[in-house]
Scaffold this motif. Structure first.
Motif, PDB file in Angstrom:
ATOM      1  N   ILE A  87       5.634   3.035   6.055  1.00  0.00           N
ATOM      2  CA  ILE A  87       6.973   2.632   5.636  1.00  0.00           C
ATOM      3  C   ILE A  87       7.171   1.166   5.996  1.00  0.00           C
ATOM      4  CG2 ILE A  87       8.005   3.501   7.775  1.00  0.00           C
ATOM      5  CD1 ILE A  87      10.514   4.173   6.099  1.00  0.00           C
ATOM      6  N   MET A  88       7.707   0.383   5.026  1.00  0.00           N
ATOM      7  CA  MET A  88       7.868  -1.051   5.222  1.00  0.00           C
ATOM      8  C   MET A  88       9.255  -1.501   4.774  1.00  0.00           C
ATOM      9  SD  MET A  88       4.159  -2.645   4.108  1.00  0.00           S
ATOM     10  CE  MET A  88       4.206  -2.029   2.428  1.00  0.00           C
ATOM     11  N   SER A  89       9.808  -2.460   5.508  1.00  0.00           N
ATOM     12  CA  SER A  89      11.074  -3.089   5.162  1.00  0.00           C
ATOM     13  C   SER A  89      10.793  -4.321   4.302  1.00  0.00           C
ATOM     14  CB  SER A  89      11.825  -3.468   6.434  1.00  0.00           C
ATOM     15  OG  SER A  89      13.032  -4.121   6.124  1.00  0.00           O
ATOM     16  N   GLU A  90      11.849  -5.025   3.914  1.00  0.00           N
ATOM     17  CA  GLU A  90      11.691  -6.293   3.204  1.00  0.00           C
ATOM     18  C   GLU A  90      11.127  -7.358   4.133  1.00  0.00           C
ATOM     19  OE1 GLU A  90      13.233  -7.834  -0.424  1.00  0.00           O
ATOM     20  OE2 GLU A  90      11.523  -6.523  -0.091  1.00  0.00           O
ATOM     21  N   ALA A  91      11.547  -7.314   5.398  1.00  0.00           N
ATOM     22  CA  ALA A  91      11.082  -8.282   6.393  1.00  0.00           C
ATOM     23  C   ALA A  91      11.284  -7.697   7.779  1.00  0.00           C
ATOM     24  CB  ALA A  91      11.846  -9.595   6.270  1.00  0.00           C
ATOM     25  N   GLY A  92      10.357  -8.012   8.683  1.00  0.00           N
ATOM     26  CA  GLY A  92      10.503  -7.534  10.046  1.00  0.00           C
ATOM     27  C   GLY A  92      10.158  -6.068  10.208  1.00  0.00           C
ATOM     28  N   CYS A  93      10.875  -5.404  11.116  1.00  0.00           N
ATOM     29  CA  CYS A  93      10.540  -4.031  11.495  1.00  0.00           C
ATOM     30  C   CYS A  93      11.322  -3.009  10.681  1.00  0.00           C
ATOM     31  CB  CYS A  93      10.832  -3.815  12.975  1.00  0.00           C
ATOM     32  SG  CYS A  93       9.803  -4.821  14.063  1.00  0.00           S
ATOM     33  N   GLY A 125      -4.547  -6.933  14.400  1.00  0.00           N
ATOM     34  CA  GLY A 125      -5.643  -6.520  13.534  1.00  0.00           C
ATOM     35  C   GLY A 125      -5.597  -5.040  13.207  1.00  0.00           C
ATOM     36  N   TYR A 126      -5.118  -4.226  14.156  1.00  0.00           N
ATOM     37  CA  TYR A 126      -5.022  -2.777  13.906  1.00  0.00           C
ATOM     38  C   TYR A 126      -4.138  -2.500  12.693  1.00  0.00           C
ATOM     39  CZ  TYR A 126      -3.845   2.133  14.510  1.00  0.00           C
ATOM     40  OH  TYR A 126      -3.646   3.486  14.305  1.00  0.00           O
ATOM     41  N   ASN A 127      -3.009  -3.208  12.603  1.00  0.00           N
ATOM     42  CA  ASN A 127      -2.107  -3.005  11.462  1.00  0.00           C
ATOM     43  C   ASN A 127      -2.809  -3.320  10.147  1.00  0.00           C
ATOM     44  OD1 ASN A 127      -0.437  -2.956  13.718  1.00  0.00           O
ATOM     45  ND2 ASN A 127       1.250  -3.999  12.686  1.00  0.00           N
ATOM     46  N   LEU A 128      -3.520  -4.439  10.132  1.00  0.00           N
ATOM     47  CA  LEU A 128      -4.178  -4.876   8.899  1.00  0.00           C
ATOM     48  C   LEU A 128      -5.264  -3.894   8.467  1.00  0.00           C
ATOM     49  CD1 LEU A 128      -4.416  -8.695   9.700  1.00  0.00           C
ATOM     50  CD2 LEU A 128      -2.735  -7.527   8.258  1.00  0.00           C
ATOM     51  N   GLU A 129      -5.983  -3.339   9.432  1.00  0.00           N
ATOM     52  CA  GLU A 129      -7.017  -2.357   9.103  1.00  0.00           C
ATOM     53  C   GLU A 129      -6.400  -1.055   8.607  1.00  0.00           C
ATOM     54  OE1 GLU A 129     -10.325  -2.648   8.792  1.00  0.00           O
ATOM     55  OE2 GLU A 129      -9.797  -4.763   9.022  1.00  0.00           O
ATOM     56  N   LEU A 130      -5.271  -0.674   9.200  1.00  0.00           N
ATOM     57  CA  LEU A 130      -4.590   0.550   8.778  1.00  0.00           C
ATOM     58  C   LEU A 130      -4.181   0.465   7.305  1.00  0.00           C
ATOM     59  CD1 LEU A 130      -3.269   3.299   9.600  1.00  0.00           C
ATOM     60  CD2 LEU A 130      -1.197   1.977  10.107  1.00  0.00           C
ATOM     61  N   LEU A 131      -3.774  -0.721   6.878  1.00  0.00           N
ATOM     62  CA  LEU A 131      -3.347  -0.892   5.495  1.00  0.00           C
ATOM     63  C   LEU A 131      -4.478  -0.643   4.497  1.00  0.00           C
ATOM     64  CD1 LEU A 131      -1.115  -4.081   5.864  1.00  0.00           C
ATOM     65  CD2 LEU A 131      -0.369  -1.706   5.670  1.00  0.00           C
ATOM     66  N   ARG A 132      -5.717  -0.724   4.953  1.00  0.00           N
ATOM     67  CA  ARG A 132      -6.858  -0.472   4.064  1.00  0.00           C
ATOM     68  C   ARG A 132      -6.994   1.014   3.711  1.00  0.00           C
ATOM     69  NH1 ARG A 132     -10.373  -4.359   2.875  1.00  0.00           N
ATOM     70  NH2 ARG A 132     -10.489  -6.264   4.128  1.00  0.00           N
ATOM     71  N   ARG A 133      -6.478   1.879   4.565  1.00  0.00           N
ATOM     72  CA  ARG A 133      -6.703   3.309   4.318  1.00  0.00           C
ATOM     73  C   ARG A 133      -5.463   4.080   3.856  1.00  0.00           C
ATOM     74  NH1 ARG A 133      -5.017   6.994   7.860  1.00  0.00           N
ATOM     75  NH2 ARG A 133      -4.515   6.465  10.034  1.00  0.00           N
ATOM     76  N   LEU A 134      -4.263   3.544   4.084  1.00  0.00           N
ATOM     77  CA  LEU A 134      -3.071   4.256   3.642  1.00  0.00           C
ATOM     78  C   LEU A 134      -2.967   4.221   2.121  1.00  0.00           C
ATOM     79  CD1 LEU A 134      -0.360   3.090   6.224  1.00  0.00           C
ATOM     80  CD2 LEU A 134      -1.459   5.333   6.073  1.00  0.00           C
ATOM     81  N   ARG A 135      -2.589   5.347   1.539  1.00  0.00           N
ATOM     82  CA  ARG A 135      -2.481   5.441   0.072  1.00  0.00           C
ATOM     83  C   ARG A 135      -1.038   5.635  -0.397  1.00  0.00           C
ATOM     84  NH1 ARG A 135      -6.263   2.795  -0.115  1.00  0.00           N
ATOM     85  NH2 ARG A 135      -6.208   2.986  -2.378  1.00  0.00           N
ATOM     86  N   HIS A 136      -0.132   5.920   0.541  1.00  0.00           N
ATOM     87  CA  HIS A 136       1.260   6.205   0.169  1.00  0.00           C
ATOM     88  C   HIS A 136       2.204   5.349   1.010  1.00  0.00           C
ATOM     89  CE1 HIS A 136      -0.240   9.725  -2.004  1.00  0.00           C
ATOM     90  NE2 HIS A 136      -0.932  10.030  -0.915  1.00  0.00           N
ATOM     91  N   TYR A 137       3.227   4.812   0.352  1.00  0.00           N
ATOM     92  CA  TYR A 137       4.169   3.940   1.042  1.00  0.00           C
ATOM     93  C   TYR A 137       5.606   4.243   0.634  1.00  0.00           C
ATOM     94  CZ  TYR A 137       0.216   1.012   2.413  1.00  0.00           C
ATOM     95  OH  TYR A 137      -0.968   0.550   2.958  1.00  0.00           O
ATOM     96  N   ILE A 138       6.505   4.118   1.602  1.00  0.00           N
ATOM     97  CA  ILE A 138       7.945   4.100   1.345  1.00  0.00           C
ATOM     98  C   ILE A 138       8.393   2.674   1.662  1.00  0.00           C
ATOM     99  CG2 ILE A 138      10.199   4.981   2.045  1.00  0.00           C
ATOM    100  CD1 ILE A 138       8.777   7.584   2.882  1.00  0.00           C
ATOM    101  N   VAL A 139       9.002   2.005   0.701  1.00  0.00           N
ATOM    102  CA  VAL A 139       9.281   0.572   0.858  1.00  0.00           C
ATOM    103  C   VAL A 139      10.704   0.256   0.398  1.00  0.00           C
ATOM    104  CG1 VAL A 139       6.853   0.020   0.517  1.00  0.00           C
ATOM    105  CG2 VAL A 139       8.405  -0.032  -1.438  1.00  0.00           C
ATOM    106  N   GLU A 140      11.210  -0.868   0.877  1.00  0.00           N
ATOM    107  CA  GLU A 140      12.543  -1.294   0.467  1.00  0.00           C
ATOM    108  C   GLU A 140      12.518  -1.903  -0.925  1.00  0.00           C
ATOM    109  OE1 GLU A 140      16.400  -3.656   2.369  1.00  0.00           O
ATOM    110  OE2 GLU A 140      14.445  -3.760   3.358  1.00  0.00           O
TER     111      GLU A 140
END
Length: 238
Positions: free
Chosen positions: A90-96, A25-40
């Motif tokens: 920062i997020m990958s396509e899948a996993g960590c 749940g902590y991860n899901l709540e964190l996503l509500r406040r982050l405004r910037h992402y580095i993604v694959e």
């Protein structure tokens, strides 16, 4: 309390299982406040965020794409918001992220700059498959993708098997999903009959998950197709 700007390493789903089944749940709540992402992949990341929170304002977020085609020289600019005290996910396509993933370049840059780096709990196909394989979890090696060419890959498989038997360390590797069956057939043919092979497929997917350990001889003509399903392979000495 550490007030430095933070780079959060956010695991994402390995399957179509509901996010609440595999992410804290902590991860899901964190996503509500982050405004910037580095993604694959921006499209995949936007879709993931929408699945986590249908009411999220995607257009208010900024995305930088970091993948195998990205010029490493462009990575420092992706951390620009942190200069102004803002956190980044920062997020990958899948996993960590940053494990067998180009996101490691951004993590290295954040470390060089003295920013706070926080890895979050979430699904890792490497660890989940190792946990369920029955193999040595104290000594193991992850090799990513094996060579594509048949003869070269055969030599690589034999080397991995030799290492597993000599060191008792689990050898872990992956394949592009549409070539899983071809790799499995070659493993069953090349490995010694008693060498243990675990095939972990569709991890966390309630409808497709299969994690099976058998001697290599028992995988010959197994009759099951793993093509198009994310799969990870593990070798261990008998």
């Amino acid at each position: 309390m550490d007030s430095r700007p933070t780079l959060y390493l956010i695991p994402v789903n390995l399957s179509d299982a509901p996010e609440s089944h595999v992410l804290p749940g902590y991860n899901l709540e964190l996503l509500r406040r982050l405004r910037h992402y580095i993604v694959e992949n921006v499209r995949t990341a936007r879709r993931f965020l929408k699945r986590c929170h249908r009411d999220i304002d995607i257009d208010s977020l900024t995305f930088s794409e970091l993948n195998i085609h990205t010029d490493p020289a462009s990575v420092p600019a992706m951390l620009e918001p942190m200069k102004h005290g803002e956190d980044i996910g920062i997020m990958s396509e899948a996993g960590c992220p940053a494990v067998a993933d180009p996101g490691a370049l951004a993590v290295a840059e954040a470390q060089r700059r003295g920013y706070r780096v926080v890895p979050l709990v979430g699904p890792s196909s490497i660890l989940l498959s190792l946990m369920a394989s029955g193999f040595n979890g104290q000594g193991f090696s992850f090799h990513g993708y094996l060579p594509i060419k048949g003869a070269e890959r055969e030599r690589c498989i034999k080397n991995l098997e030799s290492t597993a038997r000599r060191t008792r360390m689990t050898q872990i590797f992956i394949e592009t999903p549409y070539r899983n069956d071809k790799l499995l057939a070659q493993l069953a043919s090349v490995l010694q009959p008693s060498t243990l092979l675990c095939v972990a497929s569709g991890i966390t997917d309630p409808g497709k998950e299969s994690i099976v350990t058998r001697p290599a001889a028992e995988w010959r003509g197994c009759g099951r197709s793993y093509d198009k399903i994310p799969t990870i392979f593990l070798i261990s000495a008998p």
